[in-house]
Scaffold this motif. Structure first.
Motif, short mmCIF file in Angstrom:
data_model
loop_
_atom_site.label_atom_id
_atom_site.label_comp_id
_atom_site.label_asym_id
_atom_site.label_seq_id
_atom_site.Cartn_x
_atom_site.Cartn_y
_atom_site.Cartn_z
N ALA A 11 29.10 24.15 44.48
CA ALA A 11 29.16 24.72 43.12
C ALA A 11 30.18 24.04 42.23
O ALA A 11 30.21 24.28 41.03
CB ALA A 11 29.45 26.21 43.22
N GLY A 12 31.04 23.23 42.78
CA GLY A 12 31.96 22.48 41.94
C GLY A 12 33.38 22.53 42.49
O GLY A 12 33.80 23.59 42.93
N PRO A 13 34.08 21.38 42.48
CA PRO A 13 33.58 20.06 42.13
C PRO A 13 32.34 19.72 42.93
O PRO A 13 32.19 20.17 44.07
CB PRO A 13 34.74 19.13 42.46
N SER A 14 31.48 18.93 42.33
CA SER A 14 30.15 18.78 42.89
C SER A 14 29.71 17.32 42.86
O SER A 14 30.50 16.45 42.51
CB SER A 14 29.19 19.67 42.10
N ALA A 15 28.45 17.14 43.23
CA ALA A 15 27.93 15.78 43.41
C ALA A 15 28.09 14.95 42.13
O ALA A 15 27.95 15.45 41.02
CB ALA A 15 26.45 15.88 43.77
N LEU A 16 28.37 13.65 42.34
CA LEU A 16 28.36 12.68 41.24
C LEU A 16 27.38 11.57 41.62
O LEU A 16 27.17 11.31 42.81
CB LEU A 16 29.76 12.10 41.03
N ILE A 167 33.99 36.10 19.43
CA ILE A 167 32.86 36.67 20.18
C ILE A 167 32.63 35.71 21.35
O ILE A 167 32.42 34.52 21.11
CB ILE A 167 31.58 36.71 19.32
N TYR A 168 32.71 36.23 22.54
CA TYR A 168 32.77 35.35 23.71
C TYR A 168 31.62 35.62 24.68
O TYR A 168 31.32 36.77 24.97
CB TYR A 168 34.09 35.60 24.45
N TYR A 169 31.01 34.54 25.17
CA TYR A 169 30.06 34.70 26.27
C TYR A 169 30.12 33.48 27.19
O TYR A 169 30.59 32.42 26.79
CB TYR A 169 28.63 34.95 25.76
N CYS A 170 29.65 33.67 28.41
CA CYS A 170 29.56 32.57 29.39
C CYS A 170 28.09 32.26 29.58
O CYS A 170 27.33 33.12 30.03
CB CYS A 170 30.21 32.99 30.70
N GLU A 171 27.67 31.05 29.20
CA GLU A 171 26.24 30.74 29.19
C GLU A 171 25.64 30.74 30.59
O GLU A 171 24.52 31.20 30.78
CB GLU A 171 26.03 29.38 28.52
N ASN A 172 26.40 30.23 31.56
CA ASN A 172 25.90 30.21 32.94
C ASN A 172 26.99 30.73 33.88
O ASN A 172 28.07 30.14 33.96
CB ASN A 172 25.50 28.79 33.35
N GLU A 173 26.70 31.82 34.55
CA GLU A 173 27.67 32.42 35.47
C GLU A 173 27.49 31.77 36.85
O GLU A 173 26.60 32.14 37.62
CB GLU A 173 27.49 33.94 35.53
N THR A 174 28.37 30.85 37.16
CA THR A 174 28.29 30.01 38.35
C THR A 174 28.29 30.81 39.65
O THR A 174 27.61 30.45 40.60
CB THR A 174 29.52 29.07 38.36
N VAL A 175 29.07 31.87 39.69
CA VAL A 175 29.21 32.65 40.93
C VAL A 175 27.99 33.54 41.16
O VAL A 175 27.46 33.63 42.27
CB VAL A 175 30.49 33.51 40.87
N ASN A 176 27.54 34.18 40.08
CA ASN A 176 26.48 35.19 40.21
C ASN A 176 25.08 34.63 40.03
O ASN A 176 24.09 35.33 40.31
CB ASN A 176 26.73 36.31 39.20
N GLY A 177 24.98 33.41 39.51
CA GLY A 177 23.65 32.79 39.33
C GLY A 177 22.85 33.40 38.19
O GLY A 177 21.62 33.46 38.26
N VAL A 178 23.57 33.84 37.15
CA VAL A 178 22.92 34.47 35.99
C VAL A 178 23.12 33.56 34.78
O VAL A 178 24.22 33.09 34.54
CB VAL A 178 23.59 35.84 35.72
#
Ligand SMILES: Cc1ncc(COP(=O)(O)O)c(C=O)c1O
Length: 416
Positions: A11-16, A167-178
């Motif tokens: 999930a990160g650091p991840s492939a390059l 106004i804050y949001y997280c576009e991709n939730e890395t932990v939850n997969g949402v």
């Protein structure tokens, strides 16, 4: 592929991309024919100055960043920005509205997973006595069990303030997969249409784990989009910001009016004034990220990755569905809210998760264990994970499903 390398679904650091790593190894010895390695060269050299300018231009071109916005390179990761966005935007709000009492200085947070929750917690901590937090929506209230981050809430759930400081949001939730859908108007798209109108909105989006994986919807409507580089772009150490120019403010003037003082390394203005180099930037991380972006451009840019990433995630979600139908796997995210970058699911049955991970490891597939707070499996499909590697993983999951489904049912089957 180099013999000893494995397929890295971490999930990160991840492939390059391997070609970038090979090129970067050369640059470590001799950067752009200077005779000096990239980790040794002055960031004030004309060669590095030109390099960082080109890197910025590629990002601007790829994402179609308008001239109203600056691109800044900073350090401190996503966590640094949890603090910096609050401090810079509270300063902006203070300059716009010097005399508001603290309970009318509101910050709206949309909480859809553990990273946006962490950002909201930091905003609460930093703003004590200076501003109030409004949780504009909390996905947990819309989850299957009332406490999990397994969905993007319906549009009816959002309650935005009239004139918030941010106004804050997280576009991709890395932990939850949402992840928010990126088709305008989709029920799980970010509800841009519900935001207050007739103002330059202080809209902030954390794109740490989806930056450059597909275009950013309504980029021009954002005040700040930021991303740590270490998922889709490069090594850890570099944070990329796209900041609308009215959000680059004189934080000292705001502090004189009563705003929280901003540590100099977190204020945006010195970065904007000095081509992202008010101090030493993370030279090596900028270099490798620049190589990744050049390669992206040659391949067809963000449109190319959107097409490939769409196919990759479709294949994985399809096999998870097949596993669900056979009682072997269990999806953890509601349909329509699933991430393209991080796909999380459980493995049903005693010891089955361990068997899944051990089998994957044997085939040279690593980084599949889910985050400790969620459990199960997490497949991260960042840009450098190839479609071939994804196909191999899907083939393995199919094999695993067949093997598990053939076993006599253990009663009662419980998810591990
Ligand atoms: C979406 C998101 N936001 C923020 C962070 C925190 O980033 P950092 O570890 O760079 O502070 C992460 C880390 O994985 C993330 O995935």
């Amino acid at each position: 592929m180099t013999e000893s390398r494995v397929a890295n679904f971490g999930a990160g650091p991840s492939a390059l991309p391997e070609s970038v790593l090979t090129e970067a190894a050369q640059g470590l010895l001799n950067f752009n024919n200077t005779g000096i390695g990239i980790a040794e060269i002055s960031h004030r050299s004309k060669e590095f100055g030109a390099y960082i300018k080109d890197f910025e231009e590629i990002i601007r071109e790829q994402l179609d960043v308008p001239s109203t916005h600056s691109i800044l390179f900073v350090q401190g990761g996503g966590t640094g920005q949890f603090s910096a966005v609050v401090l810079n935007l509270l300063a902006r709000h203070r300059l716009l509205h010097p005399d508001l009492p603290y309970d009318q200085r509101i910050m709206d947070y949309v909480v859809t997973g553990s990273w946006s929750k962490a950002a909201a917690d930091e905003a609460r901590r930093l703003s004590a006595g200076k501003a109030m937090l409004n949780i504009a929506a909390d996905a947990r209230g819309h989850s299957a069990d009332g406490k999990s981050f397994d969905n993007i809430p319906p549009h009816s759930a959002y309650k935005f303030s009239a004139d918030p400081a941010l106004i804050y949001y997280c576009e991709n939730e890395t932990v939850n997969g949402v992840q928010f859908a990126h088709e305008d108007g989709a029920p799980t798209a970010f509800p841009f249409h519900l935001l207050p109108k007739n103002t330059l909105l202080p809209l902030v989006a954390d794109y740490s784990s989806s930056f450059m994986s597909r275009p950013i919807p309504r980029l021009a409507d954002h005040a700040i989009v930021y991303a740590g580089a270490q998922k889709n772009v490069g090594p850890a150490g570099l944070t990329i910001l796209i900041v609308r120019n009215d959000c680059i403010v004189d934080v000292d003037a705001a502090a004189r009016l009563g705003a929280v003082p901003v540590p100099i390394g977190m204020a945006y203005a010195p970065y904007a004034k000095n081509d992202s180099m008010p101090n030493t930037p993370p030279v090596l991380a900028v270099y490798i990220s620049g190589l990744v972006m050049k390669r992206n451009q040659e391949l067809g840019g963000v449109a190319y990755y959107e097409a490939v990433n769409r196919r990759k995630q479709e294949k994985v979600y399809e096999v998870v569905k097949e596993g669900e139908a056979k009682g072997v796997l269990r999806g953890k995210v509601k349909e329509g809210s699933g991430s393209w970058m991080n796909i999380v699911f459980g493995v049903v049955g005693d010891g089955a998760e361990g068997r899944f991970l051990a089998g994957a490891e044997k085939k040279g597939m690593k980084g599949l264990k889910g985050h400790r707070s969620v459990g199960g499996i997490r497949v991260s499909l960042y840009n450098a994970v190839t479609e071939e590697q994804t196909d191999e993983l899907v083939a393995y999951i199919k094999e695993f499903i067949a093997e598990e489904a053939a076993k006599p049912a253990a009663v009662p089957a419980v998810e591990t």
